[in-house]
Enzyme design. Sequence first.
Site, PDB file in Angstrom:
ATOM      1  N   PRO A   1       8.755   5.812 -39.983  1.00  0.00           N
ATOM      2  CA  PRO A   1       7.977   6.901 -39.384  1.00  0.00           C
ATOM      3  C   PRO A   1       6.934   6.342 -38.419  1.00  0.00           C
ATOM      4  CG  PRO A   1       8.181   7.203 -41.758  1.00  0.00           C
ATOM      5  CD  PRO A   1       8.673   5.824 -41.457  1.00  0.00           C
ATOM      6  N   ARG A   2       6.714   7.049 -37.322  1.00  0.00           N
ATOM      7  CA  ARG A   2       5.786   6.593 -36.288  1.00  0.00           C
ATOM      8  C   ARG A   2       4.348   6.547 -36.794  1.00  0.00           C
ATOM      9  NH1 ARG A   2       5.638   4.286 -31.077  1.00  0.00           N
ATOM     10  NH2 ARG A   2       3.892   5.129 -29.897  1.00  0.00           N
TER      11      ARG A   2
ATOM     12  N   ASN B   1       9.458   3.679 -26.402  1.00  0.00           N
ATOM     13  CA  ASN B   1       9.909   2.538 -25.622  1.00  0.00           C
ATOM     14  C   ASN B   1      11.203   1.943 -26.195  1.00  0.00           C
ATOM     15  OD1 ASN B   1      10.064   0.264 -24.003  1.00  0.00           O
ATOM     16  ND2 ASN B   1       8.555  -0.879 -25.197  1.00  0.00           N
TER      17      ASN B   1
ATOM     18  N   GLU C   1       0.688   1.109 -26.980  1.00  0.00           N
ATOM     19  CA  GLU C   1      -0.100   0.444 -25.943  1.00  0.00           C
ATOM     20  C   GLU C   1      -0.521  -0.961 -26.393  1.00  0.00           C
ATOM     21  OE1 GLU C   1      -0.601   3.476 -27.023  1.00  0.00           O
ATOM     22  OE2 GLU C   1      -0.158   4.733 -25.289  1.00  0.00           O
TER      23      GLU C   1
ATOM     24  N   GLY D   1       3.032  -2.788 -37.367  1.00  0.00           N
ATOM     25  CA  GLY D   1       3.163  -4.007 -36.589  1.00  0.00           C
ATOM     26  C   GLY D   1       4.348  -4.881 -36.956  1.00  0.00           C
ATOM     27  N   GLU D   2       5.239  -4.414 -37.830  1.00  0.00           N
ATOM     28  CA  GLU D   2       6.342  -5.247 -38.308  1.00  0.00           C
ATOM     29  C   GLU D   2       7.679  -4.881 -37.664  1.00  0.00           C
ATOM     30  OE1 GLU D   2       7.504  -7.066 -42.688  1.00  0.00           O
ATOM     31  OE2 GLU D   2       6.536  -5.114 -42.560  1.00  0.00           O
TER      32      GLU D   2
ATOM     33  N   LEU E   1      12.688  -0.658 -24.674  1.00  0.00           N
ATOM     34  CA  LEU E   1      12.825  -2.009 -24.135  1.00  0.00           C
ATOM     35  C   LEU E   1      12.787  -3.081 -25.213  1.00  0.00           C
ATOM     36  CD1 LEU E   1      10.631  -1.688 -20.933  1.00  0.00           C
ATOM     37  CD2 LEU E   1      13.102  -1.925 -21.034  1.00  0.00           C
ATOM     38  N   GLU E   2      11.986  -2.854 -26.272  1.00  0.00           N
ATOM     39  CA  GLU E   2      11.891  -3.883 -27.302  1.00  0.00           C
ATOM     40  C   GLU E   2      13.241  -4.159 -27.956  1.00  0.00           C
ATOM     41  OE1 GLU E   2       8.644  -3.584 -30.006  1.00  0.00           O
ATOM     42  OE2 GLU E   2       7.248  -2.912 -28.475  1.00  0.00           O
TER      43      GLU E   2
END
Length: 770
Positions: free
Chosen positions: A254-255, A321, A38, A296-297, A323-324
């Site tokens: 990993p998430r 997602n 998000e 964030g990388e 889309l990135e």
Amino acid sequence: MRDSAYFNSLGQRLGFLPASFKQTVPGAIWLHAVSVGEVATVTELARRLRVEFPRAPLFLSVGTLAGHAAAQEKLANTVTGVFYAPMDHVFAVRRVLRTLQPAIVVILETEIWPNLFREVKRAGCGLVIVNGRISDRTEARYRRLRWFFREVLRWPDAVLAQTESIRERYLATGAPPERVKIGGNLKYDFLPREADAASPVRRLIDGLRPVEVWIAASTMPPASAGDVDEDDAVIAAFHELAPKHPRLLLVLVPRKPERFNAAARRLVAAGIPFVRRSQIDAPLELPGVLLLDSIGELSGLFPLADVIFMGGTLAARGGHNILEPAFFARPVICGPHMENFRQIAQEFRERDAYVEIASASALAGAVDQLLTDHTGAVTIGRRALACAESRRGATERAMALIREVAARACPHARRALVTLVFLWPLAWIWRSVGAWNRRRNMRTRRKLDDAVISVGNITMGGTGKTPFVLYLAEYMKHAGHRPGILTRGYGRHSVDKHLILEAGAQVKTAQTGDEPQIFLRSGVAPLGIGTNRFETGRQLHDRFGVDVLILDDGFQHVHLYRQVDIVLIDALSPFGGGDVFPLGLLREPLEALDRADAFVITRSDLAPGTWDIERALRRHNAHAPVFRARAVPEYWVDAASGLQIPVRALPVSRAAAFCGLGNPQSFWNMLDELGIGIADRVAFDDHHAYRASEMRRLARQFLAERAEAALTTEKDAINFCEGGTALMAPLPVYWLKIRVEIDREAEFLAFVVSRLGLSTGDRHVRHASE
């Protein structure tokens, strides 16, 4: 470690935010995004909000530790502050609302918090859900509890759902149909930003070339017993691929941060050469693995990949997602679970824009095919980019909605229960005594021979009355009249019941009070100071022959008759919290606004919108016209020499600021608009009289911040102690001269003149500076 980090966030989750987050006036924007996904989604929206509302503080709340880290990484230079969202308890939510004083709260995606929604609306704030989504997993639960969520979903002003099917889910949950629109998916408006050349990961990959890069993004653990562990599936596929692709580099991501160490143990057990991102200087042999144990990388690394597997799609997690990577025209592999991104998956599937596999056993083959068939991989990547580009525009739709709802908002801080219990009786006394005094004074009201214009307000604190009184006095003077100014002289120390002073008279501040000094120094009109404004006005007429009297702070002084009653409303804090003192900042109940002949919304340029203020005024007064005004910086004055300096020619690049105003935020905003780098800001109480010790302390504090000058207001400069400017040495002190500008100025002045029954000839409005 996770428990310790969560414990450290507990204060914010209970509503205790940093002191620096405290806002003195409403108008902030509060965004809420739960976690990393998000945060990535809201990034472009936050940047747009910062551009469109440059003066509005912009705050972002998150729900997870990873989300907080991602927000700090991506948005630290965009938002005013990042914090952990409060627990959905009334006491915590109210505490945050009192601190931030938002004009609007913007919720991302699926978050439906009953107490947050209710308290936001009870505080008069706007509330919208953007990028709205109800997943397959939560839909059934919401439907079962429709009787409950139907009431909760009546609180938002609007919901922008991602798709028509999601809109139907909101309606089935009980949301009002007229408030749920289709806004598209903010993820389509992602702006791709490639990792810069200084990125350690990029340097590592460049140093290994030639290399084949496979990114396994956001891998997830099993959702239930018997489900796939995606780290295991990726490691097994790597083992299968390594013999055929000796220059293969797997970037395993990993998430969840708590999975980093577990992934490292799996790699050790599998005997696979690897290096952690946190230890990236260690040597790495190929085929090998880079374990990306950072937040964030990932997004910036997608363009470095030859193929990408999107996690959360083999395990029954609903997908992540895609889309990135699509915006970087990279081929993506997904498993069968894309329930959370059903429409995106359907569009990509119809255009053959990604590779879909049925199980973990097919992963190695899919990666091998894309690494081997370079032309096919490029084609799939280009199709993915075309799909992603075709659905842009959700951010603009969200901006239009936020713009509209913020303009209607009329926020006010709700009091804590303990405050209500102790202060309500005092507020009742204030209201009752005030009503009794007004009735008594109305019965004995007296009328002067001269026309009287009253300028006042209904709240305590500054609304810009002083420059507005000067504006009217200047107009009347240039229109050929002989204006005089009547004021009580707040804070003066004088035994004289009435002080009648000529324009420009030099009298000590102690005798007059600070604001009357501004009137005197302007040289525009003679001044009468006294609590009995009738007798003071009569003496002012007898001595100077004035024919128009401007009554400063006169709305509550009903004992003196006036031809026109102008009430100023501060756009930053219009109605004093909705309660009379001491519960709020109202001098009298809002019903008193019915006495006004005209309203002027001051500082209208500093608020997100003022139309809701006008609508609120109309509820109490249907006849008085409403105008808007703003303060405009005119020039700087060197407090030591009196030298006037053009407003944008101040000879400093880094300054500190201080003031004692009813609304210091207006001064801070003006400095921001002038683009002056402010090293430190200090606010004092309204009408603050500066002692020598305070001036010295301010100088030491500002010099420690490497400020080149100290900036303040005209009223504050008047309140300096004797020799105050010299006490600030070696820092020069400058104060800002301001003037008033009114929208529809000709209409406003014609209205005032018509009420007075005066002739103004053919003269035009001019300011004293002209």
